[in-house]
Structure formats: C-alpha cells, structure tokens
Design an enzyme around this catalytic site. Structure first.
Site, PDB file in Angstrom:
ATOM      1  N   ASP A  96       0.872  -1.176   0.000  1.00 20.87           N
ATOM      2  CA  ASP A  96       0.000   0.000   0.000  1.00 20.87           C
ATOM      3  C   ASP A  96       0.907   1.224   0.000  1.00 20.87           C
ATOM      4  OD1 ASP A  96      -2.147  -1.689   0.271  1.00 20.87           O
ATOM      5  OD2 ASP A  96      -2.706  -1.021   2.276  1.00 20.87           O
ATOM      6  N   HIS A 152       4.991  -7.488  -0.051  1.00 18.31           N
ATOM      7  CA  HIS A 152       4.619  -8.780  -0.629  1.00 18.31           C
ATOM      8  C   HIS A 152       5.243  -8.960  -2.013  1.00 18.31           C
ATOM      9  CE1 HIS A 152       1.281  -9.805   2.323  1.00 18.31           C
ATOM     10  NE2 HIS A 152       1.629  -8.573   2.659  1.00 18.31           N
ATOM     11  N   SER A 256       8.501   3.642   5.044  1.00 14.89           N
ATOM     12  CA  SER A 256       9.665   3.905   4.216  1.00 14.89           C
ATOM     13  C   SER A 256       9.319   3.758   2.751  1.00 14.89           C
ATOM     14  CB  SER A 256      10.833   3.001   4.595  1.00 14.89           C
ATOM     15  OG  SER A 256      12.021   3.490   4.007  1.00 14.89           O
TER      16      SER A 256
END
Length: 291
Positions: A96, A152, A256
C-alpha cells in the site's frame, strides 16, 4: 542536466537532516514502540485519528488488541482485505502506498524525482548485479505512516541473493526525495534478488529516519543492529526459499520506501504516474514469460 530549483525552506530542512544523528534517533524509535504500556491503546487511537488509518481492514480492528505500538504498526490485514489481481502475467503491487516514480531503466539510470536520478549499480551496490536490470523497469513506492507496512511478492520467485548495504537514514518523505540527490543510494537498505518466470526481480527495502527495523520472512531482523559493511547472503539452486505471488516477503517497523526492479519483459500500466495511490495486490503491470 541542471539541478532542480528547490525552495529555501526545503533546502534548510534537507541541510538539517544531514547533521541529525540518524541511527541514534532510529535506535530509540526501535525500542520505545516495543515497550508494553497502559498508554498504548490511547496512543494507537490518536495515531489512527491523526493519520486516517483504516483499522477495519486490519486483522484486529480494536486498538486494545495490540500489546505494543510496534505490533499495531506491523499489523496484518484481515483475510480478503487485499484480493490479488487476476492473470498469470499480471505483476502485483507489493505494498500500500504512493508511486514516487516508475519507468524504464535507461543507461543504468533510475529517476528519483524531477531533474534527479541515480544509478542502478549504486542502488544495488554491485555493477555486475545491476547488469541484469539494464533496459528493464523500476517502480519506487512510498509508504506513509498510515499505510500497511508489510511487503509482498509482485511475482512468484525463488530467492537467489540478499544484500545488506549500510548507509544514512534520511527521511524518504516526498519533500526530502525532491531535495537530496541519490537519496536511495545513500540510505541503509536491504536488497533481495529473485529468479522469476518474468526474469530477474529485485526488491529493495530502503531504510529511513524513524524506520527502526527492516526484516525479511526468511532471515528475520536484518537491521538493527547497524552494519558498517556490505553483507551478502547467497542461495544456491535448491536452497533459496520459493515465495508465491502475493506472499509476504518482508516488512518495515516504520514507514519507508520500496524500489522494485524487473527485467525488460515487464511493462507498467500507462495510467500510473507520480503520486498515483496504489494498494497491495492491484495490477501494477504485466510481463511476457521468459521461461
């Protein structure tokens, strides 16, 4: 190419970042969120309101369910919250966040921001490793404090190499990325290189101030402690873990940036650009199989 015109206040802010004790600050941030406290639920509720976190997407929607602030920050999503885009050749968004930059790697260069670029070799710390990505694609994805902070797999892959590269911990907020040349090549980072059906894939987890830890699912915590030299882990054929498309590969313990590098068989969606919001599992692009 002339450098960007940077507002005075932005230049002063960047100058301050150069003198701050990045690792000392971040080490404190590493320990404090891991402490159990009766104030933790209230701190989490404040953070949720301040940054607009959607806890309904989390595995646990109640702030009181998290024993520490770090447990909240690295929270899992509830099952089904991020369905994976269909298609055998679809490249998934790994996080995200927001697109900082994406495009084609030309002559070893990656765009950082307007009028700023840097080399793939500097990012990976290895000219030989960088050769596999010449003419390929890059996508730089920024994770804000409100975002889900696990990373992911865009494609199914087999791990071939992991590399820890020491460095500074400049902020990776957009205003700083626009101000400090070669920012992602100067910050501490963990590089993971995979073999996939689409060719080589590198996922670079870039540290930043207040990013108290970077970890992977196969090695656990990589940093801290702070390293002072480049470290390499190689995984010969049959020894590296196989990770499924969409599987978790690592996480930040604060927000980050992730830089994704692919070979030339991948093409990004044409409707994505700087500041485009993205979500884990969505269609980021497609690839032609290389076998």
């Amino acid at each position: 190419m002339p450098g960007p015109t940077i507002p005075r206040a932005q230049r002063l802010s960047a100058a301050l970042l150069h003198v701050l004790p990045h690792h000392l600050i971040s080490r404190a941030i590493f320990y404090l969120p891991r402490r159990r406290s009766p104030l933790t639920p209230a701190a989490i509720r404040w953070f949720v309101r301040r940054y607009g976190v959607d806890l309904d997407e989390a595995e646990h929607a109640d702030a009181a369910a998290y024993p520490t602030f770090n447990a909240f920050f690295t929270r899992a999503l509830r099952p089904g919250a991020r369905p994976l885009a269909a298609g055998d050749r679809t490249v998934l968004c790994p996080v995200d966040g927001t697109v900082s930059a994406l495009g084609t790697i030309h002559a070893d260069r990656i765009i950082q921001a307007k009028a700023l670029d840097y080399s793939v070799a500097a990012l990976l710390g290895d000219e030989r490793l960088a050769e596999a990505f010449q003419g390929g694609r890059f996508a730089t994805l920024y994770l804000s404090p409100r975002d889900y902070h696990r990373v992911h797999m865009p494609l199914a892959g087999t791990l071939q190499q992991m590399r820890y590269i020491p460095g500074r911990l400049f902020s990776v907020a957009p205003v700083t990325v626009d101000s400090i040349p070669g920012l992602f090549t100067r910050n501490e980072r963990v590089v993971s290189v995979f073999r996939t059906d689409a060719g080589p894939l590198a996922i670079v987890l870039v540290g930043a101030i207040n990013v108290a830890a970077i970890e992977t699912v196969w090695s656990g915590l990589i940093t801290p402690p702070r390293g002072r030299r480049v470290q390499d882990w190689h995984y010969p054929e049959g020894e590296g873990p196989d990770l499924a498309r969409g599987a978790e590969m690592g996480r930040f313990n604060m927000g980050s940036t992730v830089v994704v590098l692919t070979g030339a068989s991948v093409t990004w969606r044409t409707d994505l650009g700087t500041a485009s919001p993205v979500r884990l599992g969505q269609d980021l692009g497609a690839h032609q199989s290389t076998g």
